[in-house]
Design a protein around this motif. Structure first.
Motif, mmCIF file in Angstrom:
data_model
loop_
_atom_site.group_PDB
_atom_site.id
_atom_site.type_symbol
_atom_site.label_atom_id
_atom_site.label_comp_id
_atom_site.label_asym_id
_atom_site.label_seq_id
_atom_site.Cartn_x
_atom_site.Cartn_y
_atom_site.Cartn_z
ATOM 1 N N UNK A 239 -4.104 2.079 1.329
ATOM 2 C CA UNK A 239 -3.415 3.402 1.079
ATOM 3 C C UNK A 239 -1.969 3.292 1.225
ATOM 4 N N UNK A 240 -1.107 4.275 1.111
ATOM 5 C CA UNK A 240 0.483 4.334 1.165
ATOM 6 C C UNK A 240 0.723 3.933 2.645
ATOM 7 N N UNK A 241 0.090 4.297 3.614
ATOM 8 C CA UNK A 241 0.481 3.593 4.989
ATOM 9 C C UNK A 241 0.279 2.143 5.093
ATOM 10 N N UNK A 242 -0.809 1.682 4.528
ATOM 11 C CA UNK A 242 -0.888 0.112 4.522
ATOM 12 C C UNK A 242 0.179 -0.468 3.590
ATOM 13 N N UNK A 243 0.562 -0.109 2.428
ATOM 14 C CA UNK A 243 1.598 -0.642 1.610
ATOM 15 C C UNK A 243 3.038 -0.631 2.416
ATOM 16 N N UNK A 244 3.149 0.275 3.269
ATOM 17 C CA UNK A 244 4.426 0.207 4.115
ATOM 18 C C UNK A 244 4.141 -0.836 5.259
ATOM 19 N N UNK A 245 3.005 -1.179 5.703
ATOM 20 C CA UNK A 245 2.843 -2.020 6.825
ATOM 21 C C UNK A 245 2.923 -3.543 6.059
ATOM 22 N N UNK A 246 2.518 -3.474 5.033
ATOM 23 C CA UNK A 246 2.698 -4.764 4.539
ATOM 24 C C UNK A 246 4.180 -5.225 4.055
ATOM 25 N N UNK A 247 4.813 -4.026 3.531
ATOM 26 C CA UNK A 247 6.334 -4.266 3.317
ATOM 27 C C UNK A 247 7.204 -4.707 4.525
ATOM 28 N N UNK A 248 6.672 -3.986 5.411
ATOM 29 C CA UNK A 248 7.554 -4.191 6.585
ATOM 30 C C UNK A 248 7.321 -5.630 7.242
ATOM 31 N N UNK A 249 6.059 -5.974 7.212
ATOM 32 C CA UNK A 249 5.787 -7.334 7.759
ATOM 33 C C UNK A 249 6.203 -8.498 6.884
#
Length: 926
Positions: A239-249
């Motif tokens: 979801x959107x939160x997962x997208x953010x985690x991937x981009x941050x990583x």
């Protein structure tokens, strides 16, 4: 980044010279410094490429108490966090390097320290108290480490293979099982075995303990693989939160790999992965908060690309589009590899990789790293993203097989363009009626039979399981070897942001829709870069990467490739069916074959690898590379030929008054003085009469300056000019590249029963047999074949050519000893050789001074080699049988000596024979 080496089991006195040889063999990995330890039965060597803390960080690094000593190759990107943690535990540091953190972490946590490292590393830690060495390799196997024992209790290890061989204790021998798997399945680097028998690699995430008695205890230290399985079992929704985690990583992974005290650049292929790295760095450079992180990049990011203008796989427009979005903050350096430069670099490329590679694609990266080394010391690129996020087209099939219910049809419909690209090659072959030839049909029969039970199973219906095997075994390890060798060849450190343990764990914690969804692969990466990349790149669905236009290149260098396939060494290998390979390659070049260029490359690569590492093992003083050679000379040396002497300024032409090596003339009927004349290569359209006049005139002019004895030999009696029928045929245009001759069924069948000799293939090649059929007709060739078969049965030889005639006898095929292009061509007999002889004689008599012209007795057009002699045309005053004796043992033509003309002087009956060049030798008769 460095090169490490060492041993267990040799005393210090004997070990120190060994360490120096091992280090020197990989000086390119560390030109900035060296260090050694030889204590007890343990030795360590280190070559340093200084990247972080250039003044500190020298190795081998000793612990404070002197018990432990470390040599280390790589970078641990989270070393600052580990340093802070270790400081809290009471440890003190004297340098700013990650090397000291690595050793201190080992002292604190033992082998558990290795899994705390987020980075790339291959290391050796000597425990001088216990007399053992611990080896370890990072979780992905980014940095290499090889080891071998000599069978006498000594174990050697190094970052590359060559250092093991220069010890003198490890002999390079091929590992036939690995060779088979490479040729048959297009796989390598997937197990601990290497292409060298008895030499193994430390596997990703593996450690080994080397003991003083020669023991090697291997084990896997990392929990990464188990963690990935556990995360995949209970994935979080994408979801959107997962997208953010991937981009941050991803951002953290890139930032960590920018830490450097030397300039950092980027590789830009134009694909999604490398473009994402370049664009992310560009965004960081524009952010004040990230200024410290991008200091190593400078004010302008230096990026490097390989482009192939006019080729199908050229990605220059994608590169340019990314560059346009970064404007002046990005400078793109483009290299343009060519097939001609590939020939120049081929031997060095083979030596650089040390083991065969899957295709010519790594050569593009080799060229990029060579250019990058002129500008930066560290390079980031997108390696690993394809295995992490399903970048290759076959992954779509794995994804579809793993779906259930109605989702399959929907996903298949959205992936129709990708599925078409996967199937169009097979469809094209079917419609074009091109028969696909299985690779196994090109292999030696006994070799293929020995390993026929080998298999290469792959995960077919679970996308994450397939990606995991490709990350750590089947796909990525080979690419990492290419990356390491290509970058370190030019003393460049390659860094790979997508191979970050935290980033991998993030991807595996998410539902597989983060990988492929609605017909789009790399979904998480596309989402993370939607605001960074131009649409042309962001929406790309075709995978190219740093590759070469191999198909068109092989058409360009087909003659050089054919030369190697036709060579005696290739034919003598147990691995290949030479006849089948040559036929398949001819069909491929003619556009009627079903064998990929990658298959031909693998066979070519194995042959060249054998010549470089097995036939001629690395010298004990190995190290460094020599100067670049001209293209044609380079390929001939790689191919084991030294025919093109005129192209090499270090090889001088043969003097006219020196005989061809080891060629003595002994004739029972008389004596001759024979003077073979060196010429440049004769080509189609050349005037043979004018060339003959020029060389003969030079010969007599030089003779006037020679000692009296030589002058007497050269002028003692009537003289004749012998001319190779080969050069006459070549000048007349009666020479054809074998790949341009379409051999019929009869030619292919009949050529199988013709004996090839070291002096030529004769009609033992389908192309030359086809020329025979075209010259005299199939009925006559069949009649000659029948006569030859009867002759063999009753013990009479030569009946075939008696029936076929001299025109067929004079047909020559490609021979390894001939100069280019004869080494890849077939040739007919010259047209009207009697008339040619008369024209040459007339030209000589008209041009030479009277004192020489008066003794000139005629021209002889001869087919002379070490297998026999045949006079095709002449206007001399002697019978053919007498003239044949003049060349009983000395070939004419464009072979190694390049002597297509010879002045032959008749001598008096003196009871001795005269060696060509004027030296007397014992005579056996009258």
């Amino acid at each position: 980044m460095c090169g490490i080496a060492g041993y267990v089991g040799i005393s210090a006195f004997w070990g120190e010279p060994v360490l120096h040889r091992m280090a020197d063999a990989q000086v390119h990995r560390g030109p900035d410094g060296e260090g050694y330890l030889a204590e007890g039965l343990i030795g360590l060597a280190h070559r340093r490429l200084a990247v972080i803390d250039r003044d500190g960080g020298k190795q081998p690094l000793h612990s404070a108490d002197g018990r432990y000593v470390l040599v280390y190759n790589g970078e641990v990107y989270n070393y600052r966090q580990l340093r802070a943690e270790l400081s809290d535990l009471g440890h003190r540091f004297t340098t700013e390097s990650d090397t000291e953190v690595v050793l201190t972490a080992w002292i604190q946590w033992g082998r558990a320290a290795f899994d705390r490292f987020n980075g790339m590393f291959a290391l050796a830690i000597a425990d001088l108290e216990r007399g053992e060495v611990v080896l370890a390799r990072d979780q992905f196997g980014i940095k290499p480490l090889y080891l071998a024992d000599d069978g006498d209790g000594r174990v050697f290890f190094a970052s590359e293979l060559r250092p093991l061989f220069v010890t003198g204790a490890i002999a390079p021998k091929p590992d036939d099982r690995t060779v088979y798997r490479y040729l048959r399945f297009r796989i390598h680097d997937d197990t601990a075995r290497t292409f060298f028998h008895g030499v193994t690699r430390l596997m990703p995430g593996e450690t080994a303990v080397l003991t003083s008695d020669g023991g090697i205890q291997r084990s896997t230290y990392t929990s990464l693989y188990a963690d990935m399985d556990a995360l995949a079992a209970v994935p979080a929704p994408y979801d959107r939160a997962a997208q953010g985690r991937f981009r941050a990583a991803l951002d953290r992974a890139i930032q960590a790999r920018l830490v450097s005290d030397v300039p950092v650049g980027t590789a830009l292929s134009g694909g999604l992965d490398s473009s994402a790295v370049v664009a992310s760095i560009h965004r960081m450079m524009a952010t004040t908060a990230a200024a410290d992180d991008t200091r190593s990049v400078g004010t302008t990011q230096q990026s490097f690309s390989a482009v192939f203008p006019g080729e199908r796989n050229d990605e220059e427009r994608y590169v340019d589009t990314v560059a346009a979005t970064c404007a002046e903050a990005l400078q793109v350096h483009k290299v343009r590899p060519t097939p001609d430069r590939f020939l120049v670099d081929l031997r060095d490329f083979i030596r650089t990789q040390e083991e065969p590679v899957i295709s010519t694609a790594p050569y593009a990266q080799y060229c990029v790293m060579r250019e990058a080394s002129q500008h930066v010391t560290v390079m980031l690129d997108g390696q690993g993203a394809d295995e992490l996020l399903a970048g290759y087209l076959p992954y779509y099939l794995v994804h579809l097989r793993g779906l259930r219910g109605g989702r399959v049809a929907g996903e298949a419909f959205r992936s129709i363009d990708v599925l078409w690209r996967l199937g169009r090659t097979r469809l094209t072959d079917t419609l074009g009626r091109r028969r696909r030839v299985p690779t196994v049909n090109l292999l030696g029969r006994d070799f293929a039979e020995t390993y026929r039970n080998e298999r290469f199973p792959m995960v077919r219906n679970d996308i994450k399981a397939r990606l995991a095997t490709d990350l750590f075994r089947h796909s990525l390890p080979a690419l990492l070897r290419y990356e390491d060798r290509n970058s370190m060849r030019f003393s460049v450190e390659g860094r790979l942001p997508f191979l970050d343990t935290a980033l991998v764990r993030t991807v595996w914690s998410l539902d597989s829709s983060a990988i492929i969804h609605h017909g789009w692969n790399k979904r998480a990466l596309r989402d993370a870069t939607v605001d960074l990349l131009p649409r042309l790149v962001h929406q790309r669905r075709n995978k190219i990467g740093f590759t070469t236009p191999e198909d068109s290149w092989f058409q360009r260098i087909k003659n050089d490739v054919y030369l190697i396939f036709a060579s005696r060494s290739f034919g003598a290998r147990p691995y290949f069916d030479q006849r089948a390979v040559l036929q398949a390659f001819e069909d491929h070049v003619a556009g009627r074959g079903g064998v990929e260029t990658m298959t031909f490359w693998r066979m070519l690569n194995v042959e060249l690898w054998l010549r470089e590492f097995i036939d001629t093992p690395p010298a004990s003083e190995a190290g460094g590379w020599g100067p670049v050679e001209p293209a044609r000379v380079a390929i001939q040396r790689v191919a084991g030929s030294d025919t093109d002497q005129s192209a090499d300024p270090q090889v001088l032409p043969k003097p006219d008054f020196v005989p061809n090596p080891e060629k003595e003339l002994l004739t029972p009927g008389g004596a001759w003085a024979r003077f073979p004349l060196h010429t440049d290569l004769i080509a189609t359209g050349d005037d043979v009469s004018a060339l003959a006049v020029n060389r003969v005139g030079e010969f007599y002019k030089q003779g006037a300056e020679m000692p009296l004895s030589v002058q007497q030999l050269a002028t003692a009696g009537p003289w004749y000019l012998f001319v190779s029928e080969k050069v006459v045929a070549v000048a007349q245009g009666r020479i054809f590249n074998v790949t341009d001759i379409r051999s019929g069924a009869w030619a292919r069948l009949l050529s199988r029963y013709v004996l090839r000799t070291p002096y030529g293939v004769g009609l033992g090649h389908p192309a030359t047999m086809q020329l025979a059929v075209q010259e005299v007709g199939l009925p006559r060739v069949l009649a000659a074949a029948a006569a030859g078969a009867v002759g063999k049965a009753v013990g009479r030889r030569g009946l075939f050519y008696r029936v076929a005639g001299s025109a067929v006898r004079a047909i020559d095929g490609p021979t390894e000893y001939s100069a280019y292009p004869a080494n890849v061509s077939a040739k007919l007999a010259p047209r009207d050789p009697d008339r040619v002889a008369q024209e040459i004689s007339s030209a000589i008599r008209a041009a030479l001074p009277a004192e020489f012209a008066e003794r000139f007795a005629g021209t002889v057009i001869i087919d002379a080699n070490d297998f026999g002699q045949d006079i095709l045309g002449q206007d001399a005053d002697l019978p053919d049988a007498v003239l044949v004796e003049a060349f009983a043992d000395n070939p004419l033509g464009q072979a190694r000596e390049q002597t297509p003309f010879a002045v032959v002087v008749a001598q008096a009956q003196t009871g001795v024979a005269v060696q060509s060049g004027g030296q007397r030798v014992g005579h056996t008769g009258g």
